[in-house]
Design an enzyme around this catalytic site. Sequence first.
Site, PDB file in Angstrom:
ATOM      1  N   CYS A 188       1.608   4.977  -1.579  1.00  0.00           N
ATOM      2  CA  CYS A 188       2.682   4.483  -0.693  1.00  0.00           C
ATOM      3  C   CYS A 188       2.077   3.701   0.456  1.00  0.00           C
ATOM      4  CB  CYS A 188       3.571   5.623  -0.209  1.00  0.00           C
ATOM      5  SG  CYS A 188       2.699   7.045   0.463  1.00  0.00           S
ATOM      6  N   SER A 189       2.160   4.229   1.669  1.00  0.00           N
ATOM      7  CA  SER A 189       1.686   3.457   2.817  1.00  0.00           C
ATOM      8  C   SER A 189       1.093   4.372   3.876  1.00  0.00           C
ATOM      9  CB  SER A 189       2.844   2.649   3.401  1.00  0.00           C
ATOM     10  OG  SER A 189       3.902   3.519   3.754  1.00  0.00           O
ATOM     11  N   CYS A 190       0.428   5.463   3.470  1.00  0.00           N
ATOM     12  CA  CYS A 190      -0.186   6.375   4.437  1.00  0.00           C
ATOM     13  C   CYS A 190      -1.206   5.614   5.281  1.00  0.00           C
ATOM     14  CB  CYS A 190      -0.861   7.540   3.708  1.00  0.00           C
ATOM     15  SG  CYS A 190       0.316   8.533   2.772  1.00  0.00           S
ATOM     16  N   CYS A 192      -3.903   3.137   0.501  1.00  0.00           N
ATOM     17  CA  CYS A 192      -3.055   4.231   0.022  1.00  0.00           C
ATOM     18  C   CYS A 192      -2.372   3.729  -1.231  1.00  0.00           C
ATOM     19  CB  CYS A 192      -2.022   4.636   1.075  1.00  0.00           C
ATOM     20  SG  CYS A 192      -0.814   5.827   0.440  1.00  0.00           S
TER      21      CYS A 192
END
Lengths: 219, 98
Positions: free
Chosen positions: A126-128, A123
Site C-alpha cells: 500500500c503506502s506505509c 511499501c
Amino acid sequence: MSHSHEHGHDHDHTHDRGHHPSLVIEDEAGNIEGQIIIDALQNILVRKNLLAPEEVTQEIEKIEAPGEHLGARIVARAWTDPEFKERLLANGKSAAAELGIKVGEAQLIVVENTEDLHNLVCCTLCSCYPRSILGQPPSWYISKAYRARTVREPRQILSEFGLNLPDDIELVVHDSNADMRYLVLPERPTGTEGWSQDRLATLISRDCMIGVAKANAAA
Amino acid sequence: MKSRFQTSDRVRVLHLGKTGHIRTPFYVRGKVGTVSELCGYFLNPEDLAVGKTAGPVVPLYRVSFRQTDLWPDYQGPAHDTLCIEIYDHWLTEGQEAS
C-alpha cells in the site's frame, strides 16, 4: 478540481468552497469515486449538524502539519552527534523523542547508508511511510509502478531517479509491509565539516530519506 | 505466543492460502531467508481488519532475502538483499532446497 456541482447530487445548502474543499484528489487513474462518497457523507453530516466544515479543515491541517523538515532535523543531529546516532540506530522512536519529535507509528527503524551499502524504502502492499516525520508520501511512492518495481528491479528504479549505484555497493531494499516504518540515514556530504545542524538540514531532501537519492552536495 | 525464531535463523515463508487483509506479499511466499531481528509483538492485521482487536499479539520478524533467491533473473549483483516484515505464523524452519 472536480466537485459536487459536477457529479450532480442535489444539495440545497449554500456552498462555500472556502469552507468545504474537495477532500479527495483523484488517483493516478483519474478515479473520483472516493471523493464522491466522502463528499456525500460530509454533506449529510454537516446537514445533520454532526460535523462543522471547520472541523474537517482542522483535521486536514493536523494530518498535513508533519513534514520532511522533521526527518531532516533527525538526520542533521545524527550527522553531528555520534552518540545520538547510535541511539537513533538502536531505537528511532525514542531518539526522535529526545528532539521533541513524536513518531506516531509503532516503531521507526533507521537504516544507515555507508560507502559500501545503500538502503531504499518502499511499501509493496500500500503506502506505509513514516508520515509523522516525513509528511504525506509523494504520489510516485504510492504508485503501483514504484511499489512493484522497487522490489523487483531496484537498481533500475534508482537510475531512473538519477542515482547510478555501482555494483560494488550493496543495495538493501526495505519493504515496509507491516508495523515498522523506515527512515534512511543518508551519508553526510563531504565539505560540510563544521556546519551547523540547521545548515546541514538544507542538504537533506525527502528523497534521500526514502533512499532514491543521496543528500545534496555542499554548495 | 512466544517467538519461535532468533536472529540469523533460516526461515521459509509459508503459502497459507488465506484471504483478506494479508501483509505477506506473494513474491516472498515459499522463499527462504534469514531472520535479521525480532521487531516485537503486534496484533495480527488479519484479525484487526475484521474487528478482532482483543489479540493475542503475534511475534513480528524482519526477514532478509537474497534478491537472487527472490528473482532468478535478478539483474543486480549477488550481494543485494531485500528485508521485509513477516508475522510468526507465516514462517517455518527454512531449508536450502526448495
